[in-house]
Design a protein around this motif. Sequence first.
Motif, short mmCIF file in Angstrom:
data_model
loop_
_atom_site.label_atom_id
_atom_site.label_comp_id
_atom_site.label_asym_id
_atom_site.label_seq_id
_atom_site.Cartn_x
_atom_site.Cartn_y
_atom_site.Cartn_z
N GLU A 64 -71.79 -38.72 -19.69
CA GLU A 64 -73.19 -38.09 -19.83
C GLU A 64 -73.10 -36.87 -19.66
N GLN A 65 -72.66 -36.14 -18.69
CA GLN A 65 -72.48 -34.67 -18.42
C GLN A 65 -71.25 -34.31 -18.39
N GLU A 66 -71.00 -32.98 -18.11
CA GLU A 66 -69.48 -32.46 -18.08
C GLU A 66 -69.08 -32.61 -16.92
N PRO A 67 -67.95 -33.31 -17.04
CA PRO A 67 -67.04 -33.66 -15.81
C PRO A 67 -66.56 -32.42 -15.15
N VAL A 68 -66.11 -32.64 -13.83
CA VAL A 68 -65.61 -31.64 -12.87
C VAL A 68 -64.20 -31.81 -13.01
N GLN A 69 -63.25 -30.89 -13.48
CA GLN A 69 -61.91 -31.06 -13.76
C GLN A 69 -61.20 -30.49 -12.42
N ILE A 70 -60.41 -31.30 -11.95
CA ILE A 70 -59.35 -30.74 -10.83
C ILE A 70 -57.77 -31.18 -11.17
N SER A 71 -57.20 -30.09 -11.24
CA SER A 71 -55.77 -30.19 -11.61
C SER A 71 -54.80 -29.62 -10.41
N ILE A 72 -53.78 -30.46 -10.45
CA ILE A 72 -52.95 -30.16 -9.47
C ILE A 72 -51.42 -29.87 -10.29
N ASP A 73 -50.91 -28.71 -10.34
CA ASP A 73 -49.24 -28.60 -11.02
C ASP A 73 -48.26 -29.00 -10.19
N GLY A 81 -61.36 -26.46 -12.82
CA GLY A 81 -61.42 -26.06 -14.02
C GLY A 81 -60.22 -25.28 -14.38
N GLU A 82 -60.15 -24.00 -14.59
CA GLU A 82 -59.10 -23.19 -14.99
C GLU A 82 -58.78 -22.33 -14.04
N GLU A 83 -59.69 -22.30 -12.83
CA GLU A 83 -59.83 -21.26 -11.80
C GLU A 83 -58.82 -21.75 -10.58
N GLU A 84 -57.70 -20.97 -10.25
CA GLU A 84 -56.77 -21.48 -9.20
C GLU A 84 -57.42 -21.22 -7.88
N LEU A 85 -57.63 -22.32 -6.97
CA LEU A 85 -58.32 -22.26 -5.45
C LEU A 85 -57.04 -22.61 -4.45
N SER A 86 -57.36 -21.87 -3.54
CA SER A 86 -56.54 -22.55 -2.11
C SER A 86 -57.22 -23.85 -1.63
N ARG A 87 -56.66 -24.55 -0.85
CA ARG A 87 -57.16 -25.91 -0.48
C ARG A 87 -58.63 -25.73 0.39
N THR A 88 -58.56 -24.64 0.94
CA THR A 88 -59.88 -24.20 1.68
C THR A 88 -60.92 -23.93 0.77
N ALA A 89 -60.60 -22.98 -0.18
CA ALA A 89 -61.55 -22.89 -1.09
C ALA A 89 -62.04 -23.85 -2.02
N LEU A 90 -61.05 -24.93 -2.28
CA LEU A 90 -61.50 -25.98 -2.98
C LEU A 90 -62.44 -26.74 -2.33
N ILE A 91 -62.32 -27.09 -0.76
CA ILE A 91 -62.94 -27.88 -0.18
C ILE A 91 -64.60 -27.36 0.04
N SER A 92 -64.55 -25.82 0.08
CA SER A 92 -65.87 -25.52 0.03
C SER A 92 -66.59 -25.46 -1.36
N ARG A 93 -65.98 -25.33 -2.62
CA ARG A 93 -66.50 -25.53 -3.58
C ARG A 93 -67.10 -27.06 -4.17
N LEU A 94 -66.06 -27.99 -3.25
CA LEU A 94 -66.40 -29.33 -3.54
C LEU A 94 -67.93 -29.80 -2.92
N GLY A 95 -67.93 -29.14 -1.55
CA GLY A 95 -69.09 -29.17 -0.83
C GLY A 95 -70.35 -28.74 -1.91
N ASP A 96 -70.28 -27.71 -2.17
CA ASP A 96 -71.27 -27.15 -3.17
C ASP A 96 -71.59 -28.18 -4.36
N ILE A 97 -70.55 -28.34 -5.15
CA ILE A 97 -70.79 -29.48 -5.96
C ILE A 97 -71.73 -30.68 -5.49
N ALA A 98 -71.12 -31.22 -4.57
CA ALA A 98 -71.67 -32.45 -3.97
C ALA A 98 -73.07 -31.95 -3.64
N ALA A 99 -73.34 -31.05 -3.00
CA ALA A 99 -74.84 -30.62 -2.63
C ALA A 99 -75.71 -30.42 -3.96
#
Length: 152
Positions: A64-73, A81-99
């Motif tokens: 229904e809406q654009e999904p959030v893409q998380i990739s691990i190489d 998406g296409e932005e590389e993040l550290s694990r702590t930055a990912l946790i912060s961004r996931l919290g923002d998405i969830a909120a």
Amino acid sequence: MGMNTPSRNGGRTRGRPPMSEINVTPFVDVMLVLLIIFMVTAPLLVAGVPVNLPESRANALEQEQEPVQISIDRDGRIYLGEEELSRTALISRLGDIAASQNPENPRQIMLRGDTTLQYGLVMGVMGELNRVGLNRLSLVTGPVTSGSSEAP
């Protein structure tokens, strides 16, 4: 009931003759109940986990809406998406998405992982997704190639 047993009056029966048929109605009822039980439980007994998870013949999910893409190489680098993040930055961004998500229509998360990754790394990301409340998770796989060893 179906047997001819001697009676007190010398083997003669008064009234009705002995019954020689078997009532099969209870037998049929029991067999139908057993048939239903087997029909319901048989699909549950055929459960298997394919060993080669990155390949699948499953159709794409409708979104229904654009999904959030998380990739691990293969080196363990995590991308949102296409932005590389550290694990702590990912946790912060996931919290923002969830909120920011609508509780009535939660965001779909698509997790892509390389076949050579350690299981613990993928499970760590999945655990963080669960912790922040992003529970609509799909593991993305590729199509089965003709030379694949996966059974259909």
